[in-house]
Design a protein around this motif. Structure first.
Motif, short mmCIF file in Angstrom:
data_model
loop_
_atom_site.label_atom_id
_atom_site.label_comp_id
_atom_site.label_asym_id
_atom_site.label_seq_id
_atom_site.Cartn_x
_atom_site.Cartn_y
_atom_site.Cartn_z
N HIS A 160 1.08 5.32 -1.87
CA HIS A 160 0.48 6.33 -2.77
C HIS A 160 1.58 6.93 -3.64
O HIS A 160 1.92 8.10 -3.52
N HIS A 206 0.85 -1.20 0.00
CA HIS A 206 0.00 0.00 0.00
C HIS A 206 0.88 1.25 0.00
O HIS A 206 1.45 1.62 1.02
N GLU A 263 -8.32 2.67 -2.42
CA GLU A 263 -8.82 2.30 -1.13
C GLU A 263 -10.18 2.90 -0.85
O GLU A 263 -10.50 3.99 -1.30
N HIS A 276 -6.14 -2.42 5.57
CA HIS A 276 -4.82 -1.82 5.44
C HIS A 276 -4.48 -0.95 6.64
O HIS A 276 -5.37 -0.43 7.30
N ASP A 305 2.16 2.85 3.28
CA ASP A 305 1.17 3.93 3.20
C ASP A 305 1.88 5.25 2.87
O ASP A 305 1.40 6.33 3.21
ZN LIG Z 1 -3.65 4.82 1.91
#
Ligand SMILES: [Zn+2]
Length: 262
Positions: A7, A5, A98, A158, A207
């Protein structure tokens, strides 16, 4: 390792994305799952994965998702739904999300968050693609919607930081649980949850650009730092970082069907 996960399409990486990926490779990251938070980001994740694939077949490989973050659920309308449907039907898109519920920030009305989340869960089940769930201070509603979701659901909870009802619902529905850099923070206190997740359901993530693990806390996070999360998870489960890396990578490959990307 697989960063399940990240971005990576975030503008925070616009100035040095290639260097970030090189450092990920040096750290032993084989795949980065580029997670979207809206229609535009979904498009960018897909383009990023494609252009990266065109220039190199070296690690890390990039995989794209499509979905609408609960923060943006207020934007969920017919046009958004059909744009997402089109993106989700693309075989190169590996996951739905997500999505989820965030009652901590409450950036979108809770009712629209629930409607958008239920829509993503239905899409995931219908398409046979895993859903990526964000759950923050919305335990009862998250657990309820997970339990109500159509049969055939797979996915991942997550950056786990929720309570027992969410963990129990996720495990009952066969979902994986992903640990972020939060498990390295001194004030983190969810050892009980780490113990409750079976080995074949464990994933790790950054993340990024958020939540950099110790010793990088406070800086921009990046996929290479997933190693710190693997090390802490190994400590918590009484095993080695190498075994955690191997296990979580195998789980991520299976969940996101990464072998079939080519
Ligand atoms: Zn995220």
């Amino acid at each position: 390792m697989i960063d399940s996960h990240c971005h990576l399409a975030d503008p925070a990486f616009d100035s040095d994305r290639a260097d970030v990926l090189l450092r990920a490779r040096t750290a032993g990251v084989e795949t980065v799952v580029c997670v979207a938070d809206g229609v535009e980001a979904s498009q960018r994740c897909l383009e990023l994965a494609e252009s990266h694939r065109a220039v190199t077949d070296a690690a890390p490989q990039l995989a794209a998702t499509a979905g609408l973050h609960p923060h943006h659920a207020a934007d969920f309308d017919d046009a958004t739904a059909s744009a997402l449907e089109r993106l989700l039907s693309d075989p190169r898109v590996v996951a739905v999300g997500e999505t989820g519920l965030d009652y901590h920030y409450d950036r979108s009305p809770r009712e629209t968050q629930r409607a958008a989340f239920a829509w993503h869960l239905a899409q995931a089940a219908a398409l046979g693609k895993p859903v990526i769930v964000h759950a923050r201070e919305a335990d009862d509603d998250t657990a309820h919607l997970l339990m109500e979701a159509p049969a055939g659901l797979t996915g991942v909870l997550h950056c786990f930081s929720a309570g027992r009802p969410v963990l129990e619902a996720a495990l009952a529905r066969g979902l994986c649980v992903s640990w972020s850099g939060m498990i390295t923070f001194r004030n983190w206190d969810a050892e009980w949850a780490v113990e409750a997740v079976p080995g074949d359901r464990l994933l790790i993530e950054t993340d990024a650009p958020y939540l950099a693990p110790v010793p990088h806390r406070g800086k921009r996070n990046e996929p290479a730092f997933v190693a710190a999360t693997a090390a802490r998870l190994a400590e918590l489960r009484g095993t080695t970082p190498e075994l955690v890396a191997e296990l979580t990578a195998a789980n991520a490959r299976r969940l996101f069907r990464l072998g079939s990307l080519d």
